[in-house]
Structure formats: C-alpha cells, structure tokens
Design an enzyme around this catalytic site. Structure first.
Site, PDB file in Angstrom:
ATOM      1  N   TYR A  23      -0.328   4.407  10.665  1.00  0.00           N
ATOM      2  CA  TYR A  23      -0.580   3.411  11.699  1.00  0.00           C
ATOM      3  C   TYR A  23       0.672   3.284  12.559  1.00  0.00           C
ATOM      4  O   TYR A  23       1.791   3.222  12.033  1.00  0.00           O
ATOM      5  CB  TYR A  23      -0.871   2.033  11.081  1.00  0.00           C
ATOM      6  CG  TYR A  23      -2.223   1.905  10.410  1.00  0.00           C
ATOM      7  CD1 TYR A  23      -3.399   2.056  11.145  1.00  0.00           C
ATOM      8  CD2 TYR A  23      -2.323   1.603   9.063  1.00  0.00           C
ATOM      9  CE1 TYR A  23      -4.640   1.922  10.534  1.00  0.00           C
ATOM     10  CE2 TYR A  23      -3.562   1.466   8.440  1.00  0.00           C
ATOM     11  CZ  TYR A  23      -4.717   1.626   9.183  1.00  0.00           C
ATOM     12  OH  TYR A  23      -5.945   1.490   8.580  1.00  0.00           O
ATOM     13  N   HIS A  69       0.457   1.514  16.245  1.00  0.00           N
ATOM     14  CA  HIS A  69       0.318   0.335  17.133  1.00  0.00           C
ATOM     15  C   HIS A  69       1.460   0.286  18.143  1.00  0.00           C
ATOM     16  O   HIS A  69       2.254  -0.659  18.164  1.00  0.00           O
ATOM     17  CB  HIS A  69       0.242  -0.960  16.307  1.00  0.00           C
ATOM     18  CG  HIS A  69      -0.951  -1.013  15.413  1.00  0.00           C
ATOM     19  ND1 HIS A  69      -2.229  -1.197  15.885  1.00  0.00           N
ATOM     20  CD2 HIS A  69      -1.074  -0.873  14.066  1.00  0.00           C
ATOM     21  CE1 HIS A  69      -3.084  -1.187  14.882  1.00  0.00           C
ATOM     22  NE2 HIS A  69      -2.409  -0.985  13.771  1.00  0.00           N
ATOM     23  N   ARG A  72       0.839  -1.205   0.000  1.00  0.00           N
ATOM     24  CA  ARG A  72       0.000   0.000   0.000  1.00  0.00           C
ATOM     25  C   ARG A  72       0.875   1.257   0.000  1.00  0.00           C
ATOM     26  O   ARG A  72       2.086   1.172   0.175  1.00  0.00           O
ATOM     27  CB  ARG A  72      -0.918  -0.002   1.234  1.00  0.00           C
ATOM     28  CG  ARG A  72      -1.999  -1.067   1.193  1.00  0.00           C
ATOM     29  CD  ARG A  72      -2.766  -1.177   2.492  1.00  0.00           C
ATOM     30  NE  ARG A  72      -1.928  -1.680   3.566  1.00  0.00           N
ATOM     31  CZ  ARG A  72      -2.310  -1.811   4.835  1.00  0.00           C
ATOM     32  NH1 ARG A  72      -3.530  -1.460   5.185  1.00  0.00           N
ATOM     33  NH2 ARG A  72      -1.489  -2.288   5.743  1.00  0.00           N
ATOM     34  N   GLU A 126      -4.830   4.399  14.114  1.00  0.00           N
ATOM     35  CA  GLU A 126      -5.699   3.434  14.805  1.00  0.00           C
ATOM     36  C   GLU A 126      -6.370   4.011  16.044  1.00  0.00           C
ATOM     37  O   GLU A 126      -7.292   3.389  16.568  1.00  0.00           O
ATOM     38  CB  GLU A 126      -4.922   2.159  15.174  1.00  0.00           C
ATOM     39  CG  GLU A 126      -3.891   2.298  16.290  1.00  0.00           C
ATOM     40  CD  GLU A 126      -2.525   2.769  15.795  1.00  0.00           C
ATOM     41  OE1 GLU A 126      -2.423   3.125  14.605  1.00  0.00           O
ATOM     42  OE2 GLU A 126      -1.574   2.783  16.590  1.00  0.00           O
ATOM     43  N   LYS A 132       2.271   1.975   7.180  1.00  0.00           N
ATOM     44  CA  LYS A 132       2.753   1.155   8.296  1.00  0.00           C
ATOM     45  C   LYS A 132       3.579   1.978   9.275  1.00  0.00           C
ATOM     46  O   LYS A 132       4.105   3.049   8.924  1.00  0.00           O
ATOM     47  CB  LYS A 132       3.609   0.015   7.747  1.00  0.00           C
ATOM     48  CG  LYS A 132       2.778  -1.134   7.232  1.00  0.00           C
ATOM     49  CD  LYS A 132       1.951  -1.721   8.343  1.00  0.00           C
ATOM     50  CE  LYS A 132       1.395  -3.081   8.003  1.00  0.00           C
ATOM     51  NZ  LYS A 132       0.446  -3.522   9.029  1.00  0.00           N
ATOM     52  N   ASP A 163      -5.054 -11.121  13.978  1.00  0.00           N
ATOM     53  CA  ASP A 163      -4.159 -10.022  14.379  1.00  0.00           C
ATOM     54  C   ASP A 163      -4.322  -9.691  15.867  1.00  0.00           C
ATOM     55  O   ASP A 163      -3.498  -8.975  16.437  1.00  0.00           O
ATOM     56  CB  ASP A 163      -4.380  -8.781  13.504  1.00  0.00           C
ATOM     57  CG  ASP A 163      -5.785  -8.224  13.610  1.00  0.00           C
ATOM     58  OD1 ASP A 163      -6.710  -8.972  13.992  1.00  0.00           O
ATOM     59  OD2 ASP A 163      -5.961  -7.023  13.324  1.00  0.00           O
TER      60      ASP A 163
END
Ligand SMILES: NC(=O)c1ccc[n+]([C@@H]2O[C@H](COP(=O)([O-])OP(=O)(O)OC[C@H]3O[C@@H](n4cnc5c(N)ncnc54)[C@H](O)[C@@H]3O)[C@@H](O)[C@H]2O)c1
Length: 372
Positions: free
Chosen positions: A94, A96, A15, A118, A75, A270
């Site tokens: 993102y 995380h 992506r 997120e 990412k 996930d």
C-alpha cells in the site's frame, strides 16, 4: 527471484506482507523468499512457520532490502525504509501517495519501481487489494458496535439480537458497498433488525435480490436518514465517493434526535468520516461521546484482527506477487492491465496521473514506463 519481506515498523501495524502459505507458493515457483526475523509475530506466524514453508529468516531489515529484488510489504515505506530502496528494485505494498508529498519525493529519488496495492484494479471495475480490508472492517463493525452499546462503555445497554420476549436492536448501515454489505450480514446474523441505505439504485436492487430476507433496504435520502436515525440503536457509516472526502450524512444537531447511548461506527473515517462529529480514534482509545451518542472511529480497523487481515490480504496479493516474481515487473504489467494500473512510480518518474494531479507533479503514462 529474491523476494524480501521486512517486519512492518509503522506504529500499531501488526500485519505482515507475506504469509507462510504465500512464501511456500513462491518457493514452489522457484523463488528465494527472505523474511526478516519475527516479521510475522504480530499476526501469529513464527520464524519456524516460515522456515517450514521453505523461506529463509534474515536478521535485519537492512539485509532484506539489500538482498531482495522484490520487496512485499503492507504499509507505505517509512523514511528509513525509503532510504534503503534502490534503482531496479520493485516495491509492492500500500502506498497512498496522493496526500503524501514526502513519500512520493523519496520514492522518485530512490529510482525503484513502486506498485501500489490500492490502485490495482479488476475486471469488474473493483479494487481487489482494497476489498479484503473492507470485508474485514465491515464484518468487524457490528462486533465493535455491539461492544460500544454495552453499559460499561456508556452505551444504551442493548443486546443486538435481543432475547425471547425482547426485540432486537435496530442497526442502520449507510452505504451498501463492500463494507456495508459485510456489516449488514454480520449484524443480521447477530439477530439485529438491519436496514441498509444507499444512493445507488442498482446496488439496492442487487442487495434486495441477494439478501432480501436478511435485511431491508432504503434509499439514502436526507429525509430517510433523518427519520431512521431516530429509531436506530447503532448506525454504521460505510459510504465511499471515489476520490473525494466522505459526505457528512448526520449533523451534530441531528445527534439530539437519536436515542441516548446509541452507537455511531464511522468506518468511512479514513476518508474523513461521514458524520459531522467524527474524528479518528485509535484501538487504544476507540470511543468517545458527543451529545449522549457514542462514536467509534478507528481509522485502521483491520489492525484489530491482524491475523485474519494478513491472511485475507495475502490471498489477494499472492497471484500478483507470483506474476511479478515469475515474469519480472515489466512483462507481468505488460500482460495484465490491472496490475499495470498499480504502477505509481518507476525509475524516478511518476506513472499515476491522479497522484501527479494531487501533488502538482508531472507524470508519464504507465505504458511509457513499460517502454523505458
Ligand atoms: N476504518 C477502516 O479501517 C476502513 C477499512 C476499510 C475500508 N474503510 C472505508 O470504508 C468506506 C467504504 O468502503 P467500501 O469498500 O465499502 O466502498 P464501496 O465503494 O464498496 O461502497 C461504498 C458505497 O457507498 C455508497 N454511497 C456513496 N455515497 C453515498 C451516500 N451519500 N449515501 C449512501 N450511500 C452512498 C455507494 O453507492 C457504494 O455502494 C471507505 O471510505 C473506505 O475507505 C475503512
């Protein structure tokens, strides 16, 4: 503002953070958009597409990071990318951070302002920058499950929709949220006999009201699950308990009660997976068999359809990216509490309490970061 988009470097990530359409909107807002050469290739966007949209192509990731005030990615930044971030720069992607102490330490050290997709919220209490990927994974689940059921893959050799004179396959979807609803709609559209289970009665009521003719609903008690899996050709795991590992809803012992060659598609992998026998797989080697039951457990399903995923994510991030570029991060976050909820790191301080708790680090409130 100078907005930069480097090519993703995490393995198997195709992506890209900014689509040509998003670049064009930013240019129309008076911003300069810098795209690393071939950044969009994995999603089918050429450098020429970006040039036509008014963006500039930059030869290296270093040059993008050096020039841009706002970096937009997909990412979490990899170590080499983290080393390129600097004080005053804004990163929108993102992240995380909760399970990732190394990344968190590097982002704190960089001094950059980091807004995580997120944790951005919406008025309905949802997560608008996660939802598009759940929509993609949900719609993909019956497609990969149908492929898994094919004989050559070790499956039951059952066609989802059946044919005249042969009944359809039975598909069970456990969890009727974003993933589950989209999975059920596609499975039903392929002609399967679909039942959705959830533990939330308001959710079951909603599904029944809106999709009553397309699929059945059932309460996700242990007893109902145990009974329905014995009849199912395919089970799609789509549960989420926010902030917790996925509950294990089918045990290893229960696999023996299922039809030989049935398919389990564990989208919740996930979050650790919702079947006892699930372990994460890759697009290269997506399925394995336990006790005669096939498991598909790819943790980044949207990567299989990188172009659709890129465009879906780009549609969702665009208004926030434009707000950050038009107003600067401080005013954009001060004006929009939902974007402020995305702020995880600012100028060496953690600004997201849950990440601090998970990692045992001190944090300040995002409001305090606005006042800095
Ligand atoms: N593998 C991938 O590539 C991929 C991609 C996107 C999302 N996901 C994952 O898919 C999962 C679902 O995401 P979502 O966006 O649909 O979440 P969601 O919050 O929209 O829906 C989750 C649903 O699960 C239900 N639920 C919770 N516990 C349950 C239980 N014990 N039994 C039955 N239902 C239960 C909830 O009531 C809710 O309706 C998450 O774990 C998410 O991380 C995976």
């Amino acid at each position: 503002m100078k907005i930069g988009c480097p090519k993703e470097i995490k393995p198997q990530e195709f992506r890209v953070g900014i689509t040509p359409n998003a670049a064009q909107e930013a240019v129309l807002h008076g911003h300069e958009v810098l795209i690393e050469t071939s950044a969009g290739m994995g999603a089918g966007f050429t450098d020429a597409d970006y040039v036509a949209a008014g963006a500039k192509i930059v030869e290296s990731a270093e040059a993008v990071f050096a020039a841009a005030e706002l970096i937009v990615k997909v990412k979490e930044p990899q170590p080499v990318e983290r080393a390129r971030l600097r004080q005053g720069q804004v990163l929108f992607t993102y992240l995380h951070l909760a399970p990732d102490p190394e990344q968190t330490a590097d982002l704190l050290k960089s001094g950059a302002t980091c807004i995580a997709y997120e944790t951005v919220t919406d008025r309905m209490g949802g997560l608008p920058l996660l939802a598009p990927m759940s929509e993609v994974a949900g719609r993909l689940a019956p497609q990969v499950g149908a492929w898994t059921l094919q004989k050559a893959n070790g499956g039951r050799g059952v066609l989802l929709g059946g044919v005249p004179g042969v009944g359809p396959a039975k598909v069970l979807v456990i969890g009727g949220g974003v993933v589950g609803t989209h999975a059920a709609r596609v499975a039903s559209g392929m002609g399967a006999d679909v039942t959705v289970l959830d533990r939330s009665l308001p959710r079951l009521r909603y599904l029944d009201d809106v999709f009553g003719r397309e699929f059945k609903t059932s309460y996700a008690s242990a007893g109902n699950i145990a009974e329905l899996i014995t009849l199912a050709d395919m089970v799609i795991g789509a549960v989420l308990v926010p902030g917790a590992a996925a509950p294990k809803l089918i045990s290893r012992a229960q696999l023996k009660t299922m039809k030989p060659g049935a398919a389990l598609v564990d989208v919740a992998i996930d979050q650790g997976g919702c079947f006892e026998t699930s372990h994460a797989t890759t697009h290269q080697d997506p399925i394995y068999e336990v006790d005669g039951v096939l498991h598909y457990c790819v943790a980044n399903m949207p990567g299989a359809v990188a172009r659709t995923s890129t465009i879906a994510l780009g549609n969702a991030t665009l208004p926030f990216m434009l707000a950050l570029a038009d107003k600067g991060w401080k005013k954009a976050c001060a004006d929009d509490a939902h974007l402020l909820a995305g702020l995880n790191v600012h100028a060496g301080k953690l600004t997201y309490a849950a990440v601090g708790e998970a990692l045992g680090l001190p944090s300040i409130t995002p409001q305090a970061a606005l006042a800095m």
